[in-house]
Design an enzyme around this catalytic site. Structure first.
Site, PDB file in Angstrom:
ATOM      1  N   SER A  28     -25.855   5.087  -9.640  1.00 48.89           N
ATOM      2  CA  SER A  28     -24.724   4.646 -10.453  1.00 48.89           C
ATOM      3  C   SER A  28     -24.605   5.632 -11.600  1.00 48.89           C
ATOM      4  CB  SER A  28     -24.981   3.212 -10.921  1.00 48.89           C
ATOM      5  OG  SER A  28     -24.037   2.814 -11.859  1.00 48.89           O
TER       6      SER A  28
ATOM      7  N   TYR B 264     -13.392   6.659 -12.994  1.00 48.88           N
ATOM      8  CA  TYR B 264     -14.790   6.873 -12.579  1.00 48.88           C
ATOM      9  C   TYR B 264     -15.675   5.694 -12.991  1.00 48.88           C
ATOM     10  CZ  TYR B 264     -19.500   8.891 -12.620  1.00 48.88           C
ATOM     11  OH  TYR B 264     -20.846   9.109 -12.434  1.00 48.88           O
TER      12      TYR B 264
ATOM     13  N   LYS C 244     -18.268   2.948 -10.961  1.00 46.36           N
ATOM     14  CA  LYS C 244     -19.701   2.755 -11.229  1.00 46.36           C
ATOM     15  C   LYS C 244     -19.983   1.307 -11.682  1.00 46.36           C
ATOM     16  CE  LYS C 244     -21.056   6.871 -10.021  1.00 46.36           C
ATOM     17  NZ  LYS C 244     -21.836   7.077  -8.795  1.00 46.36           N
TER      18      LYS C 244
HETATM   19  N1  NAP Z   1     -24.321  14.772 -13.359  1.00 45.26           N
HETATM   20  C1  NAP Z   1     -24.210  13.728 -14.140  1.00 45.26           C
HETATM   21  O1  NAP Z   1     -24.186  13.846 -15.387  1.00 45.26           O
HETATM   22  C2  NAP Z   1     -24.165  12.339 -13.555  1.00 45.26           C
HETATM   23  C3  NAP Z   1     -24.270  11.273 -14.456  1.00 45.26           C
HETATM   24  C4  NAP Z   1     -24.218   9.976 -13.959  1.00 45.26           C
HETATM   25  C5  NAP Z   1     -24.097   9.763 -12.594  1.00 45.26           C
HETATM   26  N2  NAP Z   1     -23.997  10.834 -11.732  1.00 45.26           N
HETATM   27  C6  NAP Z   1     -23.860  10.522 -10.312  1.00 45.26           C
HETATM   28  O2  NAP Z   1     -24.796  11.270  -9.576  1.00 45.26           O
HETATM   29  C7  NAP Z   1     -24.305  11.459  -8.250  1.00 45.26           C
HETATM   30  C8  NAP Z   1     -24.478  12.912  -7.852  1.00 45.26           C
HETATM   31  O3  NAP Z   1     -23.687  13.713  -8.694  1.00 45.26           O
HETATM   32  P1  NAP Z   1     -24.153  15.157  -9.206  1.00 45.26           P
HETATM   33  O4  NAP Z   1     -24.254  15.094 -10.678  1.00 45.26           O
HETATM   34  O5  NAP Z   1     -25.323  15.637  -8.447  1.00 45.26           O
HETATM   35  O6  NAP Z   1     -22.834  15.997  -8.880  1.00 45.26           O
HETATM   36  P2  NAP Z   1     -22.601  17.175  -7.813  1.00 45.26           P
HETATM   37  O7  NAP Z   1     -23.517  18.301  -8.083  1.00 45.26           O
HETATM   38  O8  NAP Z   1     -21.135  17.431  -7.834  1.00 45.26           O
HETATM   39  O9  NAP Z   1     -23.022  16.512  -6.424  1.00 45.26           O
HETATM   40  C9  NAP Z   1     -22.247  15.520  -5.817  1.00 45.26           C
HETATM   41  C10 NAP Z   1     -22.592  15.490  -4.356  1.00 45.26           C
HETATM   42  O10 NAP Z   1     -21.843  14.433  -3.712  1.00 45.26           O
HETATM   43  C11 NAP Z   1     -21.253  15.002  -2.555  1.00 45.26           C
HETATM   44  N3  NAP Z   1     -20.090  14.280  -2.066  1.00 45.26           N
HETATM   45  C12 NAP Z   1     -18.919  14.026  -2.685  1.00 45.26           C
HETATM   46  N4  NAP Z   1     -18.098  13.380  -1.853  1.00 45.26           N
HETATM   47  C13 NAP Z   1     -18.768  13.204  -0.688  1.00 45.26           C
HETATM   48  C14 NAP Z   1     -18.464  12.617   0.551  1.00 45.26           C
HETATM   49  N5  NAP Z   1     -17.262  12.055   0.797  1.00 45.26           N
HETATM   50  N6  NAP Z   1     -19.409  12.606   1.534  1.00 45.26           N
HETATM   51  C15 NAP Z   1     -20.610  13.169   1.318  1.00 45.26           C
HETATM   52  N7  NAP Z   1     -20.950  13.781   0.180  1.00 45.26           N
HETATM   53  C16 NAP Z   1     -20.033  13.803  -0.820  1.00 45.26           C
HETATM   54  C17 NAP Z   1     -20.910  16.418  -2.962  1.00 45.26           C
HETATM   55  O11 NAP Z   1     -20.625  17.184  -1.817  1.00 45.26           O
HETATM   56  P3  NAP Z   1     -19.338  18.176  -1.742  1.00 45.26           P
HETATM   57  O12 NAP Z   1     -19.818  19.465  -2.345  1.00 45.26           O
HETATM   58  O13 NAP Z   1     -19.059  18.242  -0.286  1.00 45.26           O
HETATM   59  O14 NAP Z   1     -18.240  17.543  -2.550  1.00 45.26           O
HETATM   60  C18 NAP Z   1     -22.209  16.799  -3.661  1.00 45.26           C
HETATM   61  O15 NAP Z   1     -23.204  17.122  -2.724  1.00 45.26           O
HETATM   62  C19 NAP Z   1     -22.854  10.999  -8.243  1.00 45.26           C
HETATM   63  O16 NAP Z   1     -22.784   9.708  -7.653  1.00 45.26           O
HETATM   64  C20 NAP Z   1     -22.515  10.925  -9.722  1.00 45.26           C
HETATM   65  O17 NAP Z   1     -21.526   9.962  -9.990  1.00 45.26           O
HETATM   66  C21 NAP Z   1     -24.032  12.112 -12.186  1.00 45.26           C
END
Ligand code: NAP
Length: 297
Positions: free
Chosen positions: A138, A152, A156
């Site tokens: 989340s 967004y 969440k």
């Molecule tokens: N970074 C932060 O500060 C943060 C904070 C709170 C929560 N989060 C959560 O952490 C999770 C991961 O995010 P991240 O920070 O690691 O960002 P990220 O580097 O952009 O990674 C997101 C991943 O999700 C994949 N994805 C998106 N749509 C998809 C789909 N339909 N099917 C399969 N894979 C898909 C992306 O693949 P593609 O390259 O193919 O799009 C990528 O591998 C997310 O749920 C995000 O909401 C992140």
């Protein structure tokens, strides 16, 4: 330590990629899935070079055929997964009064319906086995809301309440459900968010003055962010502990953010968030003079 079979969604970058490698390095068998074949191949190459038990292959969480193919492949070679890490997701940043239905639906398709579709695909085998873990990634943004992040945050918040219900409903079947709540983590997330915002940063937007500063805000946020290790550690703990916690907030300072925002009067928090996001009359007037009604005395 018991070795688990783990499925990670969205493992082509950021938290998912880091967590998949971290879990494999801890001896678990990892199915690391995503959409981008090139990035999956490079993840596989990195895992192979270290002789890790990691298989990277395609699964789009919004595509029922793709989920079914992944489930069949995993269950043919491993029987079932012990731990499902629902991590795939992205951030749509847009003013709530401007966001299109199409963008809003797409955001929910990935972050909410995708997560639920993958969960439904893997729960029956866990239920049959009488054990399993579902770790839903989340966000601190599932507890507090920032301006322009409404779409967004809504996804969440949905993940939070659905996970709470799943935790209660799956407990009798020996399945634990935990929420992973990252704060600001340096991944592709911020850049993706700015790219989705692009459609809303038009010169005639009533929010043009505020949105003009989005890049600077992202830079500020990234200076504040940390690398994904703390989230991988949380995911490892939730995968391995005899009794996982129900929620993992990381990094630690994000706890204080949540604590203070809940403690302070909402109007004080609103004023601070408006100032931080450029939601002031002066800033908005600098973007589009005709868009604001006269100041209220
Ligand atoms: N970074 C932060 O500060 C943060 C904070 C709170 C929560 N989060 C959560 O952490 C999770 C991961 O995010 P991240 O920070 O690691 O960002 P990220 O580097 O952009 O990674 C997101 C991943 O999700 C994949 N994805 C998106 N749509 C998809 C789909 N339909 N099917 C399969 N894979 C898909 C992306 O693949 P593609 O390259 O193919 O799009 C990528 O591998 C997310 O749920 C995000 O909401 C992140």
């Amino acid at each position: 330590m018991v070795q688990r079979t783990v499925l990670v969604t969205g493992a082509t970058s950021g938290i998912g990629r880091h967590a998949a490698l971290h879990l494999a390095r801890r001896g678990h068998r990892v199915f690391a899935t995503g959409r981008n074949p090139g990035l999956l191949a490079s993840l596989q190459a990195e895992a192979d070079a270290e002789k890790l038990r990691l298989e990277a292959f395609e699964m789009d969480v919004t595509d029922a055929v793709s989920i079914e193919a992944a489930r069949t492949r995993i269950e043919a070679s491993a029987g079932s997964v012990d731990v499902l890490v629902n991590n795939a997701g992205y951030g749509l940043w847009a003013p709530m009064s401007e966001v299109t239905d199409a963008d809003l639906r797409k955001q929910f398709e990935t972050n909410v319906f995708g997560l639920m579709a993958v969960t439904r695909a893997f729960v029956p085998a866990m239920r049959q086995k009488g054990s399993g873990r579902i770790l839903n990634v989340s966000s601190v943004g599932g507890r507090i809301t920032f301006p322009f992040g409404g779409a967004y945050h809504a996804t969440k918040y949905a993940v939070e309440s659905m996970s709470d219900a799943l935790r209660l409903e799956l407990h009798p079947f020996g399945i634990d459900v935990a929420l992973i709540e990252p704060g600001m983590i340096n991944t592709n997330f911020a850049a993706q968010t700015v790219s989705h915002l692009a459609a809303y940063r038009t010169s005639d937007s009533p929010y043009a003055g505020a949105l003009a500063e989005a890049d600077a805000l992202v830079e500020k946020a990234e200076r504040f962010g940390v690398d994904p290790s703390c989230i991988s550690e949380a995911i490892a703990h939730a995968s391995e502990a005899r009794r996982p916690r129900t929620r993992y907030v990381a990094p630690l300072r994000s706890y204080f953010g949540i604590f203070f925002m809940k403690l302070l009067p909402t109007r004080w928090v609103d004023a601070a968030l408006r100032a931080f996001s450029g939601l002031t009359r002066a800033k908005l007037l600098s973007g589009r003079r005709s868009s604001l009604p006269p100041a209220v005395a």
